[in-house]
Design a protein around this motif. Structure first.
Motif, PDB file in Angstrom:
ATOM      1  N   ILE A  38       0.840  -1.179   0.000  1.00  7.78           N
ATOM      2  CA  ILE A  38       0.000   0.000   0.000  1.00  7.78           C
ATOM      3  C   ILE A  38       0.882   1.238   0.000  1.00  7.78           C
ATOM      4  O   ILE A  38       1.920   1.268   0.668  1.00  7.78           O
ATOM      5  CB  ILE A  38      -0.974   0.009   1.208  1.00  7.78           C
ATOM      6  CG1 ILE A  38      -1.925   1.193   1.126  1.00  7.78           C
ATOM      7  CG2 ILE A  38      -0.222   0.008   2.518  1.00  7.78           C
ATOM      8  CD1 ILE A  38      -3.061   1.139   2.140  1.00  7.78           C
ATOM      9  N   GLU A  39       0.503   2.219  -0.797  1.00 11.76           N
ATOM     10  CA  GLU A  39       1.236   3.481  -0.817  1.00 11.76           C
ATOM     11  C   GLU A  39       0.450   4.510  -0.013  1.00 11.76           C
ATOM     12  O   GLU A  39      -0.745   4.682  -0.216  1.00 11.76           O
ATOM     13  CB  GLU A  39       1.425   3.984  -2.250  1.00 11.76           C
ATOM     14  CG  GLU A  39       2.276   5.242  -2.299  1.00 11.76           C
ATOM     15  CD  GLU A  39       2.491   5.761  -3.693  1.00 11.76           C
ATOM     16  OE1 GLU A  39       3.640   5.722  -4.161  1.00 11.76           O
ATOM     17  OE2 GLU A  39       1.504   6.212  -4.322  1.00 11.76           O
ATOM     18  N   LEU A  40       1.151   5.174   0.895  1.00  9.45           N
ATOM     19  CA  LEU A  40       0.515   6.152   1.774  1.00  9.45           C
ATOM     20  C   LEU A  40       1.300   7.455   1.760  1.00  9.45           C
ATOM     21  O   LEU A  40       2.524   7.448   1.593  1.00  9.45           O
ATOM     22  CB  LEU A  40       0.486   5.622   3.219  1.00  9.45           C
ATOM     23  CG  LEU A  40      -0.259   4.324   3.448  1.00  9.45           C
ATOM     24  CD1 LEU A  40       0.021   3.809   4.849  1.00  9.45           C
ATOM     25  CD2 LEU A  40      -1.741   4.528   3.240  1.00  9.45           C
ATOM     26  N   PRO A  41       0.610   8.579   1.965  1.00  5.86           N
ATOM     27  CA  PRO A  41       1.345   9.832   2.120  1.00  5.86           C
ATOM     28  C   PRO A  41       2.166   9.774   3.403  1.00  5.86           C
ATOM     29  O   PRO A  41       1.803   9.101   4.362  1.00  5.86           O
ATOM     30  CB  PRO A  41       0.250  10.893   2.202  1.00  5.86           C
ATOM     31  CG  PRO A  41      -1.018  10.180   2.448  1.00  5.86           C
ATOM     32  CD  PRO A  41      -0.833   8.751   2.070  1.00  5.86           C
ATOM     33  N   CYS A  42       3.278  10.469   3.410  1.00  4.25           N
ATOM     34  CA  CYS A  42       4.210  10.385   4.526  1.00  4.25           C
ATOM     35  C   CYS A  42       4.785  11.771   4.799  1.00  4.25           C
ATOM     36  O   CYS A  42       5.065  12.522   3.873  1.00  4.25           O
ATOM     37  CB  CYS A  42       5.309   9.408   4.145  1.00  4.25           C
ATOM     38  SG  CYS A  42       6.596   9.220   5.363  1.00  4.25           S
ATOM     39  N   ASP A  43       4.995  12.086   6.050  1.00  9.81           N
ATOM     40  CA  ASP A  43       5.634  13.341   6.432  1.00  9.81           C
ATOM     41  C   ASP A  43       7.112  13.286   6.034  1.00  9.81           C
ATOM     42  O   ASP A  43       7.761  12.250   6.168  1.00  9.81           O
ATOM     43  CB  ASP A  43       5.498  13.515   7.951  1.00  9.81           C
ATOM     44  CG  ASP A  43       6.033  14.831   8.419  1.00  9.81           C
ATOM     45  OD1 ASP A  43       7.248  14.893   8.689  1.00  9.81           O
ATOM     46  OD2 ASP A  43       5.248  15.787   8.509  1.00  9.81           O
ATOM     47  N   GLY A  44       7.646  14.369   5.550  1.00  7.49           N
ATOM     48  CA  GLY A  44       9.034  14.415   5.118  1.00  7.49           C
ATOM     49  C   GLY A  44      10.022  14.065   6.212  1.00  7.49           C
ATOM     50  O   GLY A  44      11.070  13.485   5.953  1.00  7.49           O
ATOM     51  N   ARG A  45       9.693  14.406   7.454  1.00 10.28           N
ATOM     52  CA  ARG A  45      10.598  14.076   8.565  1.00 10.28           C
ATOM     53  C   ARG A  45      10.679  12.575   8.778  1.00 10.28           C
ATOM     54  O   ARG A  45      11.732  12.040   9.111  1.00 10.28           O
ATOM     55  CB  ARG A  45      10.126  14.767   9.841  1.00 10.28           C
ATOM     56  CG  ARG A  45      10.269  16.291   9.768  1.00 10.28           C
ATOM     57  CD  ARG A  45       9.600  16.926  10.927  1.00 10.28           C
ATOM     58  NE  ARG A  45       8.156  16.699  10.795  1.00 10.28           N
ATOM     59  CZ  ARG A  45       7.241  17.247  11.550  1.00 10.28           C
ATOM     60  NH1 ARG A  45       7.585  18.035  12.534  1.00 10.28           N
ATOM     61  NH2 ARG A  45       5.963  17.022  11.345  1.00 10.28           N
TER      62      ARG A  45
END
Length: 70
Positions: free
Chosen positions: A50-57
């Motif tokens: 699954i591809e999920l949005p992620c925080d850059g940190r």
């Protein structure tokens, strides 16, 4: 409606491996700054990805192949 259903959805825990990540850059120009969005591809023990949005940190702390632990 959708937000209410999401808030009441059961929490599901799975062991996953960080398989890949990508970034998407938009905007930017003479008088505006660019925006970078990060996405992570996770794979569980059953092979489900699954591809999920992620925080850059968070993206900066992991590398493909890392097991995800809490």
């Amino acid at each position: 409606q959708r937000a209410v259903r999401f808030a009441h959805a059961p929490l599901e825990r799975r062991v996953a491996v960080w398989r890949d990540e990508r970034s998407e850059v938009s905007g930017g120009g003479k008088d505006s700054s660019a925006t970078t969005n990060y996405f992570v591809l996770l794979e569980d023990r059953a092979g489900v990805r699954i591809e999920l949005p992620c925080d850059g940190r968070v993206a900066g702390r992991h590398a493909p192949g890392d097991p995800l632990r809490r």
